[in-house]
Design an enzyme around this catalytic site. Structure first.
Site, mmCIF file in Angstrom:
data_model
loop_
_atom_site.group_PDB
_atom_site.id
_atom_site.type_symbol
_atom_site.label_atom_id
_atom_site.label_comp_id
_atom_site.label_asym_id
_atom_site.label_seq_id
_atom_site.Cartn_x
_atom_site.Cartn_y
_atom_site.Cartn_z
ATOM 1 N N GLU A 1 10.424 15.683 15.291
ATOM 2 C CA GLU A 1 10.809 15.575 13.892
ATOM 3 C C GLU A 1 10.043 16.638 13.102
ATOM 4 O O GLU A 1 8.813 16.677 13.134
ATOM 5 C CB GLU A 1 10.444 14.175 13.388
ATOM 6 N N GLU B 1 9.864 1.410 11.058
ATOM 7 C CA GLU B 1 10.921 2.405 10.875
ATOM 8 C C GLU B 1 10.243 3.767 10.963
ATOM 9 O O GLU B 1 9.501 4.154 10.073
ATOM 10 C CB GLU B 1 11.598 2.163 9.519
ATOM 11 N N GLY C 1 7.202 5.286 8.414
ATOM 12 C CA GLY C 1 6.384 6.497 8.472
ATOM 13 C C GLY C 1 6.392 7.086 9.864
ATOM 14 O O GLY C 1 7.390 6.956 10.589
ATOM 15 N N SER C 2 5.293 7.726 10.255
ATOM 16 C CA SER C 2 5.263 8.463 11.519
ATOM 17 C C SER C 2 5.041 7.525 12.708
ATOM 18 O O SER C 2 4.393 6.490 12.574
ATOM 19 C CB SER C 2 4.156 9.514 11.472
ATOM 20 N N CYS D 1 13.827 10.220 6.821
ATOM 21 C CA CYS D 1 13.734 9.703 8.191
ATOM 22 C C CYS D 1 15.055 9.872 8.916
ATOM 23 O O CYS D 1 15.090 10.149 10.101
ATOM 24 C CB CYS D 1 13.299 8.244 8.175
ATOM 25 N N GLY E 1 2.561 4.354 13.087
ATOM 26 C CA GLY E 1 3.206 3.087 13.469
ATOM 27 C C GLY E 1 2.472 2.419 14.622
ATOM 28 O O GLY E 1 2.258 1.202 14.622
ATOM 29 N N LYS F 1 0.874 -1.174 0.000
ATOM 30 C CA LYS F 1 0.000 0.000 0.000
ATOM 31 C C LYS F 1 0.911 1.223 0.000
ATOM 32 O O LYS F 1 1.421 1.634 1.042
ATOM 33 C CB LYS F 1 -0.895 -0.017 1.247
#
Ligand code: NAI
Ligand code: MG
Length: 491
Positions: free
Chosen positions: A393, A260, A238-239, A294, A243, A185
């Protein structure tokens, strides 16, 4: 603004999912407009898939795993399919680079660099497929015990928009090499190269149903995929917030995950460092891909004797940085979408309002299209380690500088966020290099260098809130498989 790319992407293409080796629209017929971040103009569309589409894709991957030839194919044959995909990515490199660059807004040369890295992933994992094996284990008299590395089965890959082609390659390369089947996806903001690569995988001889793609929003297609009971393993980049949602969904079925989840990665510059070597790397590590990386080096910790010099030299470089459309190939492109641009601009404004000192700002090119999502680079100095800009971040071209005194404080500051993805140590002192590299909590530590996303051979992943599991390198093959122990009683 430089020479524009000669290759353009055909206008108005209605891209399709790839399910069981065939192009498929969403069952509902719903579509998502694809706009270029450089000017905000729509140039294509993708299916807005829902749970029913995901169900078809997962069932196709399930059938391909349990009934098809893929997981039973000799490893060397599987590896050859992945190697053929490497050659096809090379053959279609210009098209893929242009597509990625237009879809994400990244400068043309970054699109090309992403193709090079993508090729390396498929080359590496194609060659690695038949080089991973189990053990024999000394056991009781009259027994032989051995281990086999077995694929999980159906792997779900949920991919972000910052390096879609590369992140797909690190997931798909390792998953396919181990004999898994896939449902991917991609992010709603950057799905196009994923669709193209899955088509190329078919051409490379990856059997139908092994590599499925379902596009759509995270809350619909992504949520349905991570909770699907026939998915055996989920991998996500992703975030942290998403996650957590994905891990909760996968936990319903008690499935394994690799996460990750980004970082707030520090570069530590000691007074004895080779500053001429360090300065361009410090800038590139945050400016590459507009800071939407990232592993971006978003914090620079500088030892006090050289702090003023480093701050002044970074400021001089920052003030010259220019953002512009992807095809102008300037220092940085636009951010991915309006929401991300507003988020970054909001964090910059809040930091300024809180009194954080601005050392320099770059600019947006005067000819950049008004509808694009541009953010000029910002360099903040003498940042309070507890400030929002020091802890969260930003995912934009925003660098925070911190002075420190001595090794103890450097390590404390480096470890003072919730993240732990990448770090670097700049120093000529060999003993210090080793000490600091050991004490910094990060999945990768570079000494006198920095790799924002580079090094496909190097295991990569986080400590703390940056996630768990390892991608890239040989180690990803272990994440993408499970150990089966077989014991023979031959007394
Ligand atoms: P996100 O983490 O929500 O999106 C990444 C992927 O997850 C996309 O494919 C999205 O469709 C999918 N997704 C979203 N919600 C989902 C759900 N409930 N279930 C399953 N899949 C879901 O990231 P977003 O909102 O686009 O960006 C927000 C922040 O995330 C950024 O500012 C950045 O800090 C961070 N981020 C980090 C990345 C990294 O490489 N570590 C990549 C992208 C974003
Ligand atoms: Mg896009």
């Amino acid at each position: 603004m430089g020479t524009p790319l000669t290759l353009t992407v055909a206008e108005g293409v209605a891209f399709m999912n790839l399910i069981d080796g065939k192009p498929a629209d969403a069952l509902s017929g719903a579509r998502i407009d694809v706009a270029s971040p450089s000017d905000g103009k729509v140039f294509a569309s993708i299916p807005a898939s829902g749970a029913a589409d995901v169900d078809l894709a997962v069932k196709s991957a399930y059938k391909a795993f349990h009934e098809g030839p893929w997981s039973r194919m000799p490893a060397v044959e599987r590896g050859r399919c992945v190697t053929r995909l490497f050659h096809l990515v090379e053959k279609h490199g210009e098209e893929l680079a242009a597509l990625e660059s237009r879809d994400t807004g990244k400068p043309a040369r970054q699109g090309k660099a992403d193709v090079t890295a993508t090729m390396r992933y498929y080359e590496f994992y194609g060659g690695a497929a038949d080089k991973i094996h189990g053990d024999t284990i000394p056991f009781l008299d009259g027994y032989t015990a051995l281990t086999l590395r077995e694929p999980h089965g159906v792997v779900a890959g949920i991919i972000p928009w910052n390096y879609p082609m590369q992140i797909l390659a690190r997931v798909a390369g390792a998953a396919l090499a181990m004999g898994n089947t896939l449902v991917v996806k991609p992010a709603e903001d950057a799905s196009l190269t994923t669709i193209r690569i899955a088509q190329l995988a078919l051409e490379a001889g990856v059997p139908e149903g092994v590599f499925n793609v379902v596009t759509g929003y995270g809350r619909d297609a992504g949520a349905a995929l991570s909770a699907h009971p026939l998915v055996d393993y989920v991998t996500f980049t992703g975030s942290p917030l998403t996650g957590t949602a994905i891990q909760q969904a996968a936990a319903i079925n008690n499935r394994g995950v690799t996460m990750e989840l980004g970082g707030k990665s520090p570069q530590i510059v000691f007074a004895d460092a080779d500053l001429d070597a360090a300065l361009p790397v410090l800038v590139n590590a945050i400016i590459q891909n507009g800071g939407q990386t990232c592993s971006a080096g978003s914090r620079v910790l500088v030892e006090k004797p050289v702090y003023e010099r480093v701050a002044a030299e970074l400021a001089a470089r920052f003030s010259k940085l220019v953002a512009g459309p992807h095809d102008a190939d300037l220092d940085l492109g636009p951010l991915i979408n309006e929401k991300q641009r507003d988020r970054v601009a909001g964090m910059v404004a809040a930091a300024k309002e809180a009194g954080v000192s601005v050392l320099a700002e770059g600019s947006v090119h005067a000819d950049a299209p008004r509808g694009g999502y541009y953010q000029a680079p910002v360099l903040f100095g003498s940042v309070d380690p507890q400030a929002v800009i020091a802890q969260e971040e930003v995912f934009g071209p925003v660098l925070a500088l911190f002075p420190f005194e001595g090794e103890e404080e450097a390590v404390r500051l480096a470890n003072s966020t919730e993240f732990g993805l990448v770090a670097s140590v700049w120093s000529k002192d060999g003993a210090r290099q080793h000490r600091v590299a050991k004490r910094v909590r990060a999945g990768q530590v570079f000494v006198n260098g920095y790799g924002a996303g580079g090094g496909i051979e190097l295991p990569f992943g986080g400590f703390k809130k940056s996630g768990h599991g390892r991608e890239k390198g040989f180690e990803a093959l272990y994440d993408m498989s499970a150990t089966k122990t077989v014991v023979f009683n031959h007394q």
